[in-house]
Design a protein around this motif. Structure first.
Motif, short mmCIF file in Angstrom:
data_model
loop_
_atom_site.label_atom_id
_atom_site.label_comp_id
_atom_site.label_asym_id
_atom_site.label_seq_id
_atom_site.Cartn_x
_atom_site.Cartn_y
_atom_site.Cartn_z
N VAL A 187 0.85 -1.19 0.00
CA VAL A 187 0.00 0.00 0.00
C VAL A 187 0.89 1.24 0.00
N GLY A 188 0.65 2.14 -0.93
CA GLY A 188 1.44 3.36 -1.06
C GLY A 188 2.60 3.23 -2.02
N SER A 189 2.87 2.01 -2.52
CA SER A 189 3.96 1.81 -3.48
C SER A 189 3.54 2.26 -4.87
N LYS A 190 4.50 2.52 -5.73
CA LYS A 190 4.20 2.84 -7.12
C LYS A 190 3.63 1.59 -7.80
N GLY A 191 2.66 1.79 -8.68
CA GLY A 191 1.93 0.69 -9.30
C GLY A 191 2.79 -0.35 -10.00
N GLU A 192 3.67 0.08 -10.90
CA GLU A 192 4.48 -0.88 -11.65
C GLU A 192 5.41 -1.66 -10.74
N SER A 193 5.97 -0.99 -9.74
CA SER A 193 6.85 -1.65 -8.78
C SER A 193 6.07 -2.69 -7.98
N ALA A 194 4.87 -2.33 -7.55
CA ALA A 194 4.04 -3.25 -6.79
C ALA A 194 3.65 -4.46 -7.66
N ALA A 195 3.29 -4.22 -8.92
CA ALA A 195 2.92 -5.31 -9.82
C ALA A 195 4.08 -6.28 -10.01
N THR A 196 5.28 -5.76 -10.16
CA THR A 196 6.46 -6.60 -10.32
C THR A 196 6.67 -7.47 -9.08
N THR A 197 6.56 -6.86 -7.91
CA THR A 197 6.72 -7.61 -6.66
C THR A 197 5.68 -8.72 -6.55
N ILE A 198 4.44 -8.40 -6.84
CA ILE A 198 3.35 -9.38 -6.76
C ILE A 198 3.62 -10.56 -7.68
N GLU A 199 3.97 -10.27 -8.92
CA GLU A 199 4.21 -11.34 -9.89
C GLU A 199 5.46 -12.15 -9.55
N GLU A 200 6.46 -11.53 -8.92
CA GLU A 200 7.65 -12.27 -8.48
C GLU A 200 7.31 -13.19 -7.32
N GLU A 201 6.42 -12.74 -6.44
CA GLU A 201 6.08 -13.53 -5.26
C GLU A 201 5.02 -14.60 -5.52
N ASN A 202 4.27 -14.46 -6.60
CA ASN A 202 3.30 -15.49 -6.98
C ASN A 202 3.17 -15.49 -8.50
N SER A 203 3.85 -16.42 -9.14
CA SER A 203 3.89 -16.49 -10.60
C SER A 203 2.53 -16.84 -11.21
N GLN A 204 1.57 -17.25 -10.40
CA GLN A 204 0.23 -17.57 -10.90
C GLN A 204 -0.65 -16.32 -11.04
N VAL A 205 -0.14 -15.19 -10.56
CA VAL A 205 -0.90 -13.95 -10.54
C VAL A 205 -0.45 -13.03 -11.67
N ASN A 206 -1.41 -12.43 -12.37
CA ASN A 206 -1.14 -11.41 -13.37
C ASN A 206 -1.63 -10.08 -12.80
N ALA A 207 -0.71 -9.28 -12.27
CA ALA A 207 -1.08 -8.03 -11.62
C ALA A 207 -1.40 -6.97 -12.67
N ILE A 208 -2.47 -6.22 -12.43
CA ILE A 208 -2.89 -5.16 -13.33
C ILE A 208 -2.83 -3.83 -12.59
N VAL A 209 -2.19 -2.85 -13.18
CA VAL A 209 -2.10 -1.52 -12.59
C VAL A 209 -3.21 -0.65 -13.17
N LEU A 210 -4.08 -0.15 -12.31
CA LEU A 210 -5.16 0.73 -12.76
C LEU A 210 -4.65 2.16 -12.85
N LEU A 211 -5.15 2.86 -13.83
CA LEU A 211 -4.75 4.25 -14.01
C LEU A 211 -5.36 5.13 -12.94
N GLU A 212 -4.68 6.21 -12.63
CA GLU A 212 -5.21 7.17 -11.67
C GLU A 212 -6.34 7.96 -12.31
N GLY A 213 -7.16 8.54 -11.47
CA GLY A 213 -8.28 9.35 -11.96
C GLY A 213 -9.60 8.79 -11.47
N LYS A 214 -10.64 9.52 -11.72
CA LYS A 214 -11.97 9.11 -11.29
C LYS A 214 -12.33 7.79 -11.97
#
Length: 104
Positions: free
Chosen positions: A15-42
């Protein structure tokens, strides 16, 4: 039957991390997960229910320039994929927005 892939499935430490960095960490820690970064804005416009669909689409695109708002007659078949740059604007036969438009 679980729909969650095996392995780690929660990352509160990101929580509070940059999106792409967080997605990379998630995918490294669980290769079964495809992390998606949502764009900012309403991402939702509940205040547009009851308004004109074309005007609602224009307001959505004005408030979040990263999305395309697509006006559809209620019941029109669509794809079921999630897209962070698309907003369906569901209208009735009079062109009135029926439910809150949301990104997806």
């Amino acid at each position: 039957m679980s729909i969650c892939p095996p392995g780690k499935n929660s990352w509160p430490e990101l929580v509070g991390s940059k999106g792409e960095s967080a997605a990379t960490t998630i995918e490294e820690e669980n290769s079964q997960v495809n992390a998606i970064v949502l764009l900012e804005g309403k991402d939702a416009w509940p205040e547009l229910v009851g308004s004109n669909g074309q005007k609602a689409a224009a307001k959505i695109e004005q408030e979040n320039s990263r999305v395309d708002a697509i006006v559809l007659l209620d019941g029109t078949p669509t794809t079921r994929d999630f897209r962070c740059n698309r907003v369906w604007v569901w209208v009735n036969s009079h062109g009135t927005v029926l439910r809150p438009p949301v990104i997806g």
